[in-house]
Scaffold this motif. Structure first.
Motif, PDB file in Angstrom:
ATOM      1  N   MET A 104      30.780  -4.968  27.083  1.00 27.35           N
ATOM      2  CA  MET A 104      31.983  -4.162  27.300  1.00 27.35           C
ATOM      3  C   MET A 104      33.252  -5.010  27.385  1.00 27.35           C
ATOM      4  O   MET A 104      34.352  -4.469  27.359  1.00 27.35           O
ATOM      5  N   GLY A 105      33.099  -6.325  27.567  1.00 28.54           N
ATOM      6  CA  GLY A 105      34.269  -7.182  27.733  1.00 28.54           C
ATOM      7  C   GLY A 105      34.913  -7.040  29.103  1.00 28.54           C
ATOM      8  O   GLY A 105      36.125  -7.185  29.255  1.00 28.54           O
ATOM      9  N   THR A 106      34.079  -6.755  30.105  1.00 29.03           N
ATOM     10  CA  THR A 106      34.581  -6.598  31.469  1.00 29.03           C
ATOM     11  C   THR A 106      33.932  -7.645  32.370  1.00 29.03           C
ATOM     12  O   THR A 106      33.081  -8.414  31.932  1.00 29.03           O
ATOM     13  N   ASP A 107      34.339  -7.640  33.639  1.00 25.27           N
ATOM     14  CA  ASP A 107      33.744  -8.556  34.614  1.00 25.27           C
ATOM     15  C   ASP A 107      33.404  -7.778  35.887  1.00 25.27           C
ATOM     16  O   ASP A 107      33.580  -6.565  35.947  1.00 25.27           O
ATOM     17  N   ARG A 108      32.944  -8.497  36.902  1.00 27.41           N
ATOM     18  CA  ARG A 108      32.521  -7.841  38.151  1.00 27.41           C
ATOM     19  C   ARG A 108      33.640  -7.035  38.803  1.00 27.41           C
ATOM     20  O   ARG A 108      33.383  -6.049  39.466  1.00 27.41           O
ATOM     21  N   ASN A 109      34.876  -7.495  38.643  1.00 23.31           N
ATOM     22  CA  ASN A 109      36.002  -6.829  39.297  1.00 23.31           C
ATOM     23  C   ASN A 109      36.487  -5.590  38.555  1.00 23.31           C
ATOM     24  O   ASN A 109      37.242  -4.797  39.116  1.00 23.31           O
ATOM     25  N   THR A 110      36.087  -5.439  37.301  1.00 24.20           N
ATOM     26  CA  THR A 110      36.590  -4.312  36.503  1.00 24.20           C
ATOM     27  C   THR A 110      35.464  -3.381  36.037  1.00 24.20           C
ATOM     28  O   THR A 110      35.694  -2.534  35.191  1.00 24.20           O
ATOM     29  N   THR A 111      34.280  -3.549  36.619  1.00 20.11           N
ATOM     30  CA  THR A 111      33.116  -2.781  36.186  1.00 20.11           C
ATOM     31  C   THR A 111      32.569  -1.928  37.327  1.00 20.11           C
ATOM     32  O   THR A 111      32.486  -2.379  38.469  1.00 20.11           O
ATOM     33  N   LEU A 112      32.152  -0.718  36.989  1.00 21.44           N
ATOM     34  CA  LEU A 112      31.474   0.202  37.903  1.00 21.44           C
ATOM     35  C   LEU A 112      30.062   0.431  37.397  1.00 21.44           C
ATOM     36  O   LEU A 112      29.820   0.371  36.189  1.00 21.44           O
ATOM     37  N   PHE A 113      29.171   0.732  38.307  1.00 20.29           N
ATOM     38  CA  PHE A 113      27.835   1.158  37.915  1.00 20.29           C
ATOM     39  C   PHE A 113      27.584   2.528  38.522  1.00 20.29           C
ATOM     40  O   PHE A 113      27.876   2.756  39.697  1.00 20.29           O
ATOM     41  N   VAL A 114      26.991   3.441  37.739  1.00 10.72           N
ATOM     42  CA  VAL A 114      26.656   4.781  38.208  1.00 10.72           C
ATOM     43  C   VAL A 114      25.168   5.023  37.956  1.00 10.72           C
ATOM     44  O   VAL A 114      24.694   4.894  36.821  1.00 10.72           O
ATOM     45  N   GLY A 115      24.441   5.362  39.021  1.00  8.18           N
ATOM     46  CA  GLY A 115      23.013   5.623  38.892  1.00  8.18           C
ATOM     47  C   GLY A 115      22.502   6.498  40.021  1.00  8.18           C
ATOM     48  O   GLY A 115      23.206   6.736  40.995  1.00  8.18           O
ATOM     49  N   ASP A 116      21.252   6.941  39.893  1.00  9.29           N
ATOM     50  CA  ASP A 116      20.682   7.869  40.865  1.00  9.29           C
ATOM     51  C   ASP A 116      19.603   7.262  41.766  1.00  9.29           C
ATOM     52  O   ASP A 116      19.083   7.956  42.631  1.00  9.29           O
ATOM     53  N   GLN A 117      19.265   5.991  41.579  1.00  5.21           N
ATOM     54  CA  GLN A 117      18.203   5.391  42.386  1.00  5.21           C
ATOM     55  C   GLN A 117      18.717   4.190  43.175  1.00  5.21           C
ATOM     56  O   GLN A 117      19.406   3.327  42.625  1.00  5.21           O
ATOM     57  N   LEU A 118      18.346   4.143  44.439  1.00  2.00           N
ATOM     58  CA  LEU A 118      18.785   3.042  45.302  1.00  2.00           C
ATOM     59  C   LEU A 118      18.116   1.721  44.966  1.00  2.00           C
ATOM     60  O   LEU A 118      18.774   0.692  44.893  1.00  2.00           O
ATOM     61  N   PHE A 119      16.792   1.733  44.800  1.00  2.38           N
ATOM     62  CA  PHE A 119      16.046   0.479  44.716  1.00  2.38           C
ATOM     63  C   PHE A 119      16.056  -0.155  43.330  1.00  2.38           C
ATOM     64  O   PHE A 119      15.597  -1.286  43.176  1.00  2.38           O
ATOM     65  N   THR A 120      16.545   0.543  42.345  1.00  7.36           N
ATOM     66  CA  THR A 120      16.687  -0.063  41.018  1.00  7.36           C
ATOM     67  C   THR A 120      18.167  -0.142  40.670  1.00  7.36           C
ATOM     68  O   THR A 120      18.735  -1.227  40.585  1.00  7.36           O
ATOM     69  N   ASP A 121      18.807   1.004  40.504  1.00  9.47           N
ATOM     70  CA  ASP A 121      20.189   1.074  40.043  1.00  9.47           C
ATOM     71  C   ASP A 121      21.169   0.404  41.000  1.00  9.47           C
ATOM     72  O   ASP A 121      21.871  -0.544  40.643  1.00  9.47           O
ATOM     73  N   VAL A 122      21.249   0.927  42.212  1.00  8.22           N
ATOM     74  CA  VAL A 122      22.242   0.451  43.180  1.00  8.22           C
ATOM     75  C   VAL A 122      21.967  -0.991  43.599  1.00  8.22           C
ATOM     76  O   VAL A 122      22.874  -1.817  43.633  1.00  8.22           O
ATOM     77  N   TRP A 123      20.728  -1.292  43.908  1.00  4.19           N
ATOM     78  CA  TRP A 123      20.415  -2.641  44.366  1.00  4.19           C
ATOM     79  C   TRP A 123      20.724  -3.665  43.270  1.00  4.19           C
ATOM     80  O   TRP A 123      21.266  -4.731  43.533  1.00  4.19           O
ATOM     81  N   GLY A 124      20.393  -3.350  42.033  1.00  4.98           N
ATOM     82  CA  GLY A 124      20.708  -4.260  40.935  1.00  4.98           C
ATOM     83  C   GLY A 124      22.195  -4.474  40.779  1.00  4.98           C
ATOM     84  O   GLY A 124      22.657  -5.602  40.553  1.00  4.98           O
ATOM     85  N   ALA A 125      22.974  -3.406  40.896  1.00  2.00           N
ATOM     86  CA  ALA A 125      24.432  -3.529  40.798  1.00  2.00           C
ATOM     87  C   ALA A 125      24.976  -4.357  41.959  1.00  2.00           C
ATOM     88  O   ALA A 125      25.837  -5.234  41.762  1.00  2.00           O
ATOM     89  N   LYS A 126      24.484  -4.107  43.156  1.00  2.00           N
ATOM     90  CA  LYS A 126      24.938  -4.876  44.324  1.00  2.00           C
ATOM     91  C   LYS A 126      24.608  -6.362  44.160  1.00  2.00           C
ATOM     92  O   LYS A 126      25.432  -7.218  44.449  1.00  2.00           O
ATOM     93  N   ARG A 127      23.406  -6.637  43.693  1.00  2.00           N
ATOM     94  CA  ARG A 127      22.989  -8.027  43.493  1.00  2.00           C
ATOM     95  C   ARG A 127      23.844  -8.709  42.425  1.00  2.00           C
ATOM     96  O   ARG A 127      23.995  -9.925  42.427  1.00  2.00           O
ATOM     97  N   SER A 128      24.405  -7.908  41.515  1.00  2.00           N
ATOM     98  CA  SER A 128      25.241  -8.441  40.441  1.00  2.00           C
ATOM     99  C   SER A 128      26.719  -8.469  40.820  1.00  2.00           C
ATOM    100  O   SER A 128      27.548  -8.902  40.026  1.00  2.00           O
ATOM    101  N   GLY A 129      27.041  -7.987  42.015  1.00  2.00           N
ATOM    102  CA  GLY A 129      28.420  -7.997  42.476  1.00  2.00           C
ATOM    103  C   GLY A 129      29.287  -6.903  41.880  1.00  2.00           C
ATOM    104  O   GLY A 129      30.510  -7.026  41.835  1.00  2.00           O
TER     105      GLY A 129
END
Length: 168
Positions: A104-129
């Protein structure tokens, strides 16, 4: 300990997220999970999903689909959406969250993640900053391994909502 799984935000639906406000805040890329985030599990892109992506592109967002599904599923969903995608993503591993940002040509400060699962989606996004938004699953019908995780998610969400209430 459970706080590592807390989402940055918890919203009822992907379709209720104020993407225009988030764009004003500087976000330029959105990584989406597919199943139960955008459509029911296994469903093709419906008109609501197609319109969402048209609107996001018009706002100026770059988008990427990030799914643990195999390519035929992700490719089928993306046929009329037309965004970059990563299949067999091994979420919550961070590698493909970073790859999505590159696409996408973005970085951690300009990217959002949207998902429905805590232990895969959200945790992965959090771990990635990456700022993350947890949405309620669209449909209750899910694969057995997800059903089992939902019981644990309820516990985490209970404490998340309890903490959030204390802050208000």
């Amino acid at each position: 300990m459970l706080e590592r799984f807390f989402p940055d935000e918890y919203i009822s639906s992907t379709y209720a997220i104020p993407f225009d406000r988030l764009y004003e805040e500087g976000y330029r890329g959105i990584i989406f999970d597919i199943d139960n985030t955008l459509v029911p599990h296994g469903a093709p892109a419906d008109e609501r999903a197609k319109q969402l992506f048209r609107d996001l592109k018009e706002l100026g967002y770059s988008c990427c689909l990030l799914s643990n599904n195999q390519e035929p599923r992700v490719k089928m969903f993306n046929e009329e959406i037309g965004v970059p995608y990563i299949f067999n993503a091994h979420k919550p591993a961070g590698k493909n969250y970073r790859r999505a940002m590159q696409l996408m040509g973005t970085d951690r400060n300009t990217t959002l993640f949207v998902g429905d699962q805590l232990f895969t989606d959200v945790w992965g996004a959090k771990r990635s900053g990456i700022r993350n938004i947890l949405v309620r699953p669209i449909h209750p019908k899910e694969e057995i391994q997800i059903v089992l995780k939902r019981y644990l998610e309820k516990i985490v969400l209970h404490f998340y909502l309890k903490k959030k209430k204390k802050l208000v």
